[in-house]
Every structure is written in C-alpha cells, then in structure tokens.
Design a protein around this motif. Structure first.
Motif, PDB file in Angstrom:
ATOM      1  N   LEU A 135     -74.799  18.836 -10.734  1.00  0.00           N
ATOM      2  CA  LEU A 135     -73.933  18.459  -9.264  1.00  0.00           C
ATOM      3  C   LEU A 135     -74.127  18.935  -8.037  1.00  0.00           C
ATOM      4  O   LEU A 135     -74.309  19.051  -6.638  1.00  0.00           O
ATOM      5  N   LEU A 136     -73.311  20.088  -8.351  1.00  0.00           N
ATOM      6  CA  LEU A 136     -72.105  20.992  -7.296  1.00  0.00           C
ATOM      7  C   LEU A 136     -73.412  22.182  -6.597  1.00  0.00           C
ATOM      8  O   LEU A 136     -73.606  22.645  -6.178  1.00  0.00           O
ATOM      9  N   GLY A 137     -74.241  22.418  -7.248  1.00  0.00           N
ATOM     10  CA  GLY A 137     -75.188  23.860  -7.478  1.00  0.00           C
ATOM     11  C   GLY A 137     -76.530  23.622  -7.068  1.00  0.00           C
ATOM     12  O   GLY A 137     -76.628  22.727  -6.986  1.00  0.00           O
ATOM     13  N   THR A 138     -76.889  24.963  -8.075  1.00  0.00           N
ATOM     14  CA  THR A 138     -78.614  25.050  -8.091  1.00  0.00           C
ATOM     15  C   THR A 138     -78.995  25.621  -9.511  1.00  0.00           C
ATOM     16  O   THR A 138     -78.188  25.151  -9.787  1.00  0.00           O
ATOM     17  N   SER A 139     -79.772  25.226  -9.495  1.00  0.00           N
ATOM     18  CA  SER A 139     -81.164  25.291 -10.794  1.00  0.00           C
ATOM     19  C   SER A 139     -80.710  26.943 -10.922  1.00  0.00           C
ATOM     20  O   SER A 139     -80.250  27.316 -12.355  1.00  0.00           O
ATOM     21  N   SER A 140     -80.818  27.620 -10.164  1.00  0.00           N
ATOM     22  CA  SER A 140     -79.838  29.114 -10.843  1.00  0.00           C
ATOM     23  C   SER A 140     -78.795  29.169 -11.447  1.00  0.00           C
ATOM     24  O   SER A 140     -78.480  30.159 -11.721  1.00  0.00           O
ATOM     25  N   LEU A 141     -78.128  28.159 -11.479  1.00  0.00           N
ATOM     26  CA  LEU A 141     -76.409  27.858 -11.861  1.00  0.00           C
ATOM     27  C   LEU A 141     -76.905  27.901 -13.621  1.00  0.00           C
ATOM     28  O   LEU A 141     -75.917  28.292 -14.100  1.00  0.00           O
ATOM     29  N   MET A 142     -78.269  28.014 -13.899  1.00  0.00           N
ATOM     30  CA  MET A 142     -78.186  27.795 -15.459  1.00  0.00           C
ATOM     31  C   MET A 142     -78.030  29.391 -15.587  1.00  0.00           C
ATOM     32  O   MET A 142     -77.325  29.871 -17.096  1.00  0.00           O
ATOM     33  N   VAL A 200     -79.743  21.294 -19.567  1.00  0.00           N
ATOM     34  CA  VAL A 200     -79.135  20.279 -19.015  1.00  0.00           C
ATOM     35  C   VAL A 200     -78.635  20.956 -17.282  1.00  0.00           C
ATOM     36  O   VAL A 200     -79.083  19.739 -16.210  1.00  0.00           O
ATOM     37  N   VAL A 201     -78.595  21.634 -17.021  1.00  0.00           N
ATOM     38  CA  VAL A 201     -78.308  22.567 -15.276  1.00  0.00           C
ATOM     39  C   VAL A 201     -79.825  21.784 -15.533  1.00  0.00           C
ATOM     40  O   VAL A 201     -79.575  21.110 -13.662  1.00  0.00           O
ATOM     41  N   LEU A 202     -80.956  22.305 -15.379  1.00  0.00           N
ATOM     42  CA  LEU A 202     -82.406  22.155 -14.940  1.00  0.00           C
ATOM     43  C   LEU A 202     -82.552  20.199 -14.548  1.00  0.00           C
ATOM     44  O   LEU A 202     -82.954  19.629 -13.451  1.00  0.00           O
ATOM     45  N   LEU A 203     -81.425  19.688 -15.326  1.00  0.00           N
ATOM     46  CA  LEU A 203     -82.681  18.197 -15.699  1.00  0.00           C
ATOM     47  C   LEU A 203     -80.939  17.832 -14.495  1.00  0.00           C
ATOM     48  O   LEU A 203     -81.524  16.395 -13.639  1.00  0.00           O
ATOM     49  N   VAL A 204     -80.119  17.977 -14.350  1.00  0.00           N
ATOM     50  CA  VAL A 204     -78.950  17.183 -13.820  1.00  0.00           C
ATOM     51  C   VAL A 204     -79.724  17.314 -12.414  1.00  0.00           C
ATOM     52  O   VAL A 204     -79.358  16.503 -11.195  1.00  0.00           O
ATOM     53  N   TYR A 205     -79.730  18.604 -11.662  1.00  0.00           N
ATOM     54  CA  TYR A 205     -80.135  19.183 -10.676  1.00  0.00           C
ATOM     55  C   TYR A 205     -81.649  18.159 -10.324  1.00  0.00           C
ATOM     56  O   TYR A 205     -81.383  17.788  -9.056  1.00  0.00           O
ATOM     57  N   GLY A 206     -82.135  18.314 -10.828  1.00  0.00           N
ATOM     58  CA  GLY A 206     -83.633  17.229 -11.016  1.00  0.00           C
ATOM     59  C   GLY A 206     -83.095  15.707 -10.189  1.00  0.00           C
ATOM     60  O   GLY A 206     -84.105  15.505  -9.512  1.00  0.00           O
ATOM     61  N   ILE A 207     -82.716  15.246 -10.878  1.00  0.00           N
ATOM     62  CA  ILE A 207     -82.466  14.168 -10.398  1.00  0.00           C
ATOM     63  C   ILE A 207     -81.584  13.851  -9.926  1.00  0.00           C
ATOM     64  O   ILE A 207     -81.630  13.300  -8.587  1.00  0.00           O
ATOM     65  N   ARG A 208     -80.384  14.918  -9.287  1.00  0.00           N
ATOM     66  CA  ARG A 208     -79.842  14.491  -8.548  1.00  0.00           C
ATOM     67  C   ARG A 208     -80.378  14.502  -7.204  1.00  0.00           C
ATOM     68  O   ARG A 208     -80.249  14.704  -6.291  1.00  0.00           O
ATOM     69  N   THR A 209     -81.033  15.476  -6.902  1.00  0.00           N
ATOM     70  CA  THR A 209     -81.909  15.971  -5.518  1.00  0.00           C
ATOM     71  C   THR A 209     -83.294  14.776  -5.527  1.00  0.00           C
ATOM     72  O   THR A 209     -83.598  15.212  -4.341  1.00  0.00           O
TER      73      THR A 209
END
Length: 408
Positions: A135-142, A200-209
């Motif tokens: 939610l707060l970052g980008t996909s690189s935070l995985m 989950v990081v990739l999925l949340v970031y993809g939907i949030r954007t």
C-alpha cells in the motif's frame, strides 16, 4: 466517517507541531521490538540480553539514524551467534554479507524494513507486512520482506536446535556447519512464507495502482485473503501445521491495518470522481480525477456566563433609572459610568457657563488665550489645532464682543 476525518486532521496538526518527539518515540518503540526479539531468540550473551540493556539500546538509537539501528542489530546478532557457535556465526556472517552486497548497499534507506519484517513475524502477524509494503511502497519492497523472513527463520532455527548446533571438535564443527546450512537453505516454512510475502506485495501494489474505485480497500482485502489461502494450501502441501486462531487474528489485524493506512494516506471521495480526456501534439490523455476528502476541525469556544443575584439586578436597574432621570446627580454608593452617559460637547459647555463668566474673568481668559495663541505661532505648534480649540476661541471672542456692545 466524519469523526475519523476530524481525528485525522487533529493528529496531523499534532504531528506537525511535535514531529521530532513523535518520531523519537516511534523509533524507540521500534528499537525495543528489534533488540527484544534478538535477545529473546538468541540471548547467549547474558551481559547484553537483559531487559535493561534492551531498553538502553533502544533509547540510544532513538536519537540516531535508522541505518545505525539496523547495523547495531546485525552486529548484536553476529556477536550472539559467534558466542554460541563458530560455524553458526560464520554462516550468518556470509548471509549478512550477501544481503549487504546485493541489496542494502544500493538502498541503504530501506534497510530498516528488514527489521520491520522480523518484528511482524516475531509477533505472529506476518500478513500485515506485505499489505503495508504494497500500500505504501512499490513492488521492490518484496526484497526486504524476503530478506527479513530469512533473518527471522535463521534466528528461530538457532533457538529451536541450539543443542545440536554447538561445536565440540573439528568433526562437530563441520557437522554444525552442514546442519545449520541445511536448516537455513532447506527450511520449507521459511521459503513458503518468503513466497507468500513476495506474491502479496506484488498483488497489493498492482491492485492499489489501478484506476478503480476503492482501490486501496480492494487491494487490502484481496491481499489478505490471498495470503491466508496460500498459507493454508502451503501448510497442507508441505505438511506444516499452523494454528487456525493465529491465522484468523493475523487476517483481522492486516485488514484493520490496511483500512487505517488508507484513512491516513489516501482519503478520497469516489462519489465525485471525474474522467477527463485531453490531447496535445503527440498524445491523447485519459485522466481519472478523484478529489481528496478534507474536513475543517471545529473550534470549540467556551463562554463563561455569570448571573448576579436578583437583588443586585434590581438595585442596578433602579440606580440606572435614577441616573437617566437626573444625570447631574449620583445614586448612593454608585459611581456613574462614563460610557453610559453622553458627554456634552465643548460648545454646549461654553453655552451653559457663558452667563456665569464675569468681566474680569473674561478679560483674563481672553488675554491668556491670545498669549497662548502667540506662543503657538512662534513655536510652530499651531499646525495641528483641532476643531474644538477653534470653537473655544470663537466662543470667547463672541462673549467678548457681547460684553463690549453691552457696555457701549
């Protein structure tokens, strides 16, 4: 909802006013969690594993940059592991060097996210970490999520199998290295949790954007459900048991965290969303504009109303009536207020007392006035004479003429 938005505005004002102290308190809390989790898992050095030392470390590093806290945590881990077992310390040092070479060296400001991941796993709420990162970052935070998972399970492995990892001789040293390497690199639960974190990081970031309504809520719910399903499926496939109650609590905390993050970082009004289209010489632009939600914090004003006693009110009204009827007198024990009585003008005062001025007093007053006027002209003080002063001069001159004519 409006109450939450008002609370948000008040918290933002509070943070803007006391940001330095709030950041220090948050950093202190993070330090307590980091050093506490290390000492609770691998507290092999008694001198630095006490609660007093944990609080002391957290207090010191609360006033230092976050990178220094991460570096101190890594040094403390290595010191504890080298004290416990030489092969364990060597393997841990190699893992930390790989982390530094391939990630921390390029993004040093995000190294503290590894510590946050370790804390989330320590408190048995791992789903909160990928949801917050997405939610707060980008996909690189995985990447820090995966590295933090590895660090946690490395410490957990040492805690679980401490007796088997202690070295006694050369053969025991080699056996310890093999056992620890196998536990770290072939740990089924660790790799399953690392994969869940990344997905989950990739999925949340993809939907949030995405340009959809309620993107943050959708990303939070979908990410949490996906994490829970992958956890259950992976546990069944890999024969890993997870307490059902722990998964339910983790899901609820992760959803609540996502909603709070949306409230504080992405408050918008989807009912007033607009789809715009415009173009330039090279492109067509399709824009979705969503206004932010803002509220005005009400200012509370406290009015102090004092009611005098009924007798005092009656007495005050009576005295005011007496003063209205006869303004030249004063009621007993009452001082006539100047602001409630109209002050007579200077012309009226001169007219009232004109008949009482004698010839000697008049001649004396005129002489004093002429002398004052001449002094003002010589000293240059007659440039700002007001209308009342001019009126006094004219009134005295008129009285003088009347007396002269009456004599003649």
């Amino acid at each position: 909802m409006s109450t939450l938005l008002v609370m948000k505005e008040q918290l933002q004002k509070l943070y803007a006013k006391y940001s330095f102290y709030i950041l220090r308190v948050m950093q202190f809390a993070l330090g307590v969690c980091v050093f506490g989790s290390i000492n609770s898992n691998i507290g092999f050095i008694e001198a630095v594993s006490s609660k007093l030392c944990t609080v002391g470390f957290a207090l010191v590093f609360a006033f230092l940059p976050l990178n220094s806290m991460v570096l101190a945590a890594a040094v403390l881990i290595l010191a504890q592991l080298f004290t416990f077992s030489l092969p364990v310390g060597v393997i841990s040092l190699a893992i930390f060097l790989v982390m530094y070479i391939f990630y921390i060296r390029f993004t040093p400001k995000k190294a503290w996210l590894i510590a946050v991941t370790v804390i989330g796993l320590t408190f048995k709420i791992p789903f909160v970490v990928p949801v917050a990162f997405g939610l707060l970052g980008t996909s690189s935070l995985m990447v820090p999520a995966i590295l933090g998972t590895m660090v946690y399970y490395m410490l957990h492995s040492v805690k679980v199998s401490a007796s088997a990892l202690q070295s006694g001789g050369e053969q025991a040293l080699m056996d310890g290295i093999m056992v620890f390497t196998k536990q770290v690199l072939v740990h089924k639960e660790m790799w399953m949790m690392a994969v869940i974190m990344a997905i989950v990081v990739l999925l949340v970031y993809g939907i949030r954007t995405r340009a959809i309504n309620h993107a943050w809520k959708t990303a939070t719910v979908v990410g949490v459900i996906t994490a829970a399903l992958l956890n259950i499926i992976g546990g069944i496939v890999l024969d890993i048991s997870f307490p059902t109650g722990m998964i339910v609590v983790d899901v609820l905390v992760a959803v609540l965290t996502g909603l709070l993050l949306e409230l504080f970082f992405f408050s918008v009004d989807y009912s007033r969303a607009e789809n715009l289209q415009f173009e330039d010489d090279e492109y067509y632009y399709y824009v979705k504009a969503i206004p932010k939600v803002g509220v005005t914090v009400p200012n509370k004003q406290v009015k102090h109303i004092t009611e005098p006693q009924e007798e005092n009110q009656k007495e005050t009204r009576f005295k005011m009536e007496e003063l209205r009827k006869n303004p030249t007198t004063k009621a007993d024990g009452y001082q006539q207020p100047r602001r409630n009585l109209e002050k007579p003008s200077i012309h009226e005062t001169m007219a009232i007392h004109a008949e009482q001025i004698t010839e000697e007093n008049l001649e004396k007053s005129v002489n004093e006035l002429l002398l004052t006027k001449s002094l003002n002209e010589e000293l240059g003080l007659n440039q700002q004479v007001n209308n009342d002063g001019m009126g006094i001069t004219r009134s005295l001159e008129e009285i003088w003429e009347k007396n002269i004519k009456s004599k003649s």
